[in-house]
Write a protein that holds these residues in place. Structure first.
Motif, PDB file in Angstrom:
ATOM      1  N   UNK A 185      -4.128   1.009  -7.373  1.00  0.00           N
ATOM      2  CA  UNK A 185      -5.549   1.398  -7.452  1.00  0.00           C
ATOM      3  C   UNK A 185      -5.905   2.070  -6.229  1.00  0.00           C
ATOM      4  N   UNK A 186      -7.284   2.582  -6.523  1.00  0.00           N
ATOM      5  CA  UNK A 186      -8.049   3.318  -5.199  1.00  0.00           C
ATOM      6  C   UNK A 186      -9.095   2.479  -4.785  1.00  0.00           C
ATOM      7  N   UNK A 187      -9.313   2.005  -3.820  1.00  0.00           N
ATOM      8  CA  UNK A 187     -10.458   1.154  -3.225  1.00  0.00           C
ATOM      9  C   UNK A 187     -11.602   1.908  -3.445  1.00  0.00           C
ATOM     10  N   UNK A 188     -12.788   1.240  -3.273  1.00  0.00           N
ATOM     11  CA  UNK A 188     -14.119   2.027  -3.189  1.00  0.00           C
ATOM     12  C   UNK A 188     -14.565   2.481  -4.623  1.00  0.00           C
ATOM     13  N   UNK A 189     -13.952   2.279  -5.585  1.00  0.00           N
ATOM     14  CA  UNK A 189     -14.496   2.263  -6.944  1.00  0.00           C
ATOM     15  C   UNK A 189     -14.409   3.824  -7.321  1.00  0.00           C
ATOM     16  N   UNK A 236      -7.641  11.771 -12.040  1.00  0.00           N
ATOM     17  CA  UNK A 236      -6.959  11.931 -11.191  1.00  0.00           C
ATOM     18  C   UNK A 236      -6.874  13.379 -10.380  1.00  0.00           C
ATOM     19  N   UNK A 237      -6.691  14.379 -11.534  1.00  0.00           N
ATOM     20  CA  UNK A 237      -6.692  15.709 -10.960  1.00  0.00           C
ATOM     21  C   UNK A 237      -7.745  16.000 -10.057  1.00  0.00           C
ATOM     22  N   UNK A 238      -8.850  15.911 -10.492  1.00  0.00           N
ATOM     23  CA  UNK A 238     -10.296  16.284  -9.578  1.00  0.00           C
ATOM     24  C   UNK A 238      -9.831  15.477  -8.194  1.00  0.00           C
ATOM     25  N   UNK A 281       0.928  -1.304  -0.004  1.00  0.00           N
ATOM     26  CA  UNK A 281      -0.121  -0.025  -0.075  1.00  0.00           C
ATOM     27  C   UNK A 281       0.914   1.311   0.062  1.00  0.00           C
ATOM     28  N   UNK A 282       0.438   2.572  -0.423  1.00  0.00           N
ATOM     29  CA  UNK A 282       0.895   3.637  -0.517  1.00  0.00           C
ATOM     30  C   UNK A 282       0.036   4.844  -0.003  1.00  0.00           C
ATOM     31  N   UNK A 283       0.412   5.539   0.844  1.00  0.00           N
ATOM     32  CA  UNK A 283      -0.674   6.699   1.512  1.00  0.00           C
ATOM     33  C   UNK A 283      -0.487   7.798   0.473  1.00  0.00           C
ATOM     34  N   UNK A 284      -1.632   8.515   0.396  1.00  0.00           N
ATOM     35  CA  UNK A 284      -1.749   9.474  -0.575  1.00  0.00           C
ATOM     36  C   UNK A 284      -0.770  10.816  -0.257  1.00  0.00           C
ATOM     37  N   UNK A 285      -0.411  10.736   1.120  1.00  0.00           N
ATOM     38  CA  UNK A 285       0.513  12.043   1.284  1.00  0.00           C
ATOM     39  C   UNK A 285       2.098  11.513   0.674  1.00  0.00           C
ATOM     40  N   UNK A 286       2.126  10.316   0.355  1.00  0.00           N
ATOM     41  CA  UNK A 286       3.444  10.120  -0.226  1.00  0.00           C
ATOM     42  C   UNK A 286       3.650  10.648  -1.782  1.00  0.00           C
ATOM     43  N   UNK A 287       2.458  10.639  -2.348  1.00  0.00           N
ATOM     44  CA  UNK A 287       2.335  10.948  -3.735  1.00  0.00           C
ATOM     45  C   UNK A 287       3.029  12.488  -4.036  1.00  0.00           C
ATOM     46  N   UNK A 291      -2.548  -5.601  -6.887  1.00  0.00           N
ATOM     47  CA  UNK A 291      -2.120  -4.204  -7.132  1.00  0.00           C
ATOM     48  C   UNK A 291      -1.724  -3.619  -5.808  1.00  0.00           C
ATOM     49  N   UNK A 292      -1.070  -2.396  -5.954  1.00  0.00           N
ATOM     50  CA  UNK A 292      -0.968  -1.762  -4.567  1.00  0.00           C
ATOM     51  C   UNK A 292      -2.178  -0.904  -4.260  1.00  0.00           C
ATOM     52  N   UNK A 293      -2.307  -0.870  -2.925  1.00  0.00           N
ATOM     53  CA  UNK A 293      -3.572  -0.283  -2.575  1.00  0.00           C
ATOM     54  C   UNK A 293      -3.183   1.335  -2.311  1.00  0.00           C
ATOM     55  N   UNK A 294      -3.858   2.482  -2.689  1.00  0.00           N
ATOM     56  CA  UNK A 294      -3.648   3.842  -2.322  1.00  0.00           C
ATOM     57  C   UNK A 294      -4.621   4.182  -1.186  1.00  0.00           C
ATOM     58  N   UNK A 295      -3.949   4.497  -0.045  1.00  0.00           N
ATOM     59  CA  UNK A 295      -4.809   4.865   1.079  1.00  0.00           C
ATOM     60  C   UNK A 295      -4.691   6.288   1.399  1.00  0.00           C
TER      61      UNK A 295
END
Length: 306
Positions: free
Chosen positions: A256-260, A202-204, A178-184, A301-305
């Motif tokens: 990927x981003x969970x939750x669709x 992605x921008x939105x 997993x990766x945290x959004x802050x790391x992006x 895949x890697x999860x984006x948290x």
């Protein structure tokens, strides 16, 4: 006042820019400005307000835009009725870039085999450009992955899809679960050009969370995105359909981003007033009746948290 005046006016009104309309119409910018002045003189009204070097359409301009679209559509129907040999078996198909790489070629091939007498023109660009061309009657039908904005466009579900981030197999993220959004925020991104439906998702997403994106590369195709990811260590954004063979080979990892939240559809679109020819009807049926492809599963895949 001619049909040419109206078509140029439609481009300026929908794009909000004389320079953009000039590029799309292959005209000099002063020529486009002169056409707008001639229309304003002809109808004795202002069609645009010019504020801080930007154009804003007036109420009279909006009325003319609605009528101009009707005239352009009526002219196209006239051409169809009076020139059957030229028009009835010609189909102009638009695709956004992602769709043009992974879906349209097979559809066009099958359609061409089923209707060999049809003259096919296929054009690929970003969603925003394809929508503008559809509204200007420069395309008959299109399939796009982005959101269409005009109420004059009818939209139908064509295929399911979802967007994912991806990185090289050598990237530090690649070994993570997993990766945290802050790391992006520390990553360099390669994004498609403005007007891309993939980029917009992605921008939105990042904007809604108050996150900034550091863009190192801005490109117009997936191949360039892939090279920036593999060779320069950037993080990219793409349809999972385009990523599938590269995920299978192990060259990249998807995030990927969970939750669709990044799920989307490919949509078949055409103008609501479009005269539907036999060729267009056959293509639409081929596109909408097609079997759904199986998309890559998110388990690997890697999860984006966050």
């Amino acid at each position: 006042m001619t049909l040419h005046h109206l078509k140029v006016f439609i481009r300026v009104a929908e794009g909000g820019s004389v320079s953009a309309a000039a590029r799309e119409c292959h005209l000099a910018q002063p020529t486009v400005s002169q056409i707008i002045r001639e229309l304003e003189e002809y109808y004795s009204t202002r069609l645009f307000e010019r504020l801080s070097k930007r154009l804003y359409i007036t109420e009279d301009g909006r009325r003319l835009l609605a009528r101009a679209k009707e005239v352009a559509a009526a002219y196209e129907r006239l051409e169809y009725d009076m020139s059957p040999d030229k028009m009835r078996d010609r189909l102009r198909i638009g695709s956004s870039v992602t769709v043009g790489m992974c879906l349209t070629p097979a559809l066009v091939k099958r359609f061409g085999a089923a209707r060999p007498e049809a003259e096919i023109y296929s054009y690929v660009n970003n969603t925003r450009t394809i929508e503008r061309m559809l509204l200007a009657s420069e395309l008959d039908v299109a399939i796009v992955e982005g959101r269409v904005r005009s109420r004059d466009v009818q939209s139908f579900h064509c295929r399911d899809d979802y967007v994912a981030l991806f990185c090289s197999a050598r990237h530090p993220f690649a070994s993570r679960a997993s990766v945290d959004i802050a790391e992006l925020g520390a990553e360099s991104f390669v994004l498609r050009e403005s007007g891309s439906g993939t980029r917009e998702i992605f921008e939105n997403f990042m904007r809604e969370r108050g996150r900034k994106i550091k863009v190192k590369w801005e490109v117009a195709c997936f191949d360039a995105t892939l090279r920036a990811v593999v060779e320069e260590g950037c993080v990219g954004v793409a349809s999972v359909r385009l990523l599938a063979p590269h995920l299978a080979s192990g060259a990249v990892r998807a995030i990927y981003r969970p939750g669709g939240e990044w799920d989307r559809t490919f949509s078949l679109i055409y103008h609501k007033d479009k005269f539907i020819t036999e060729s267009m009807e056959m293509f639409v049926k081929e596109a909408l009746d097609g079997k759904e492809d199986e998309l890559p599963q998110k388990d690997d895949m890697i999860r984006l948290d966050g």
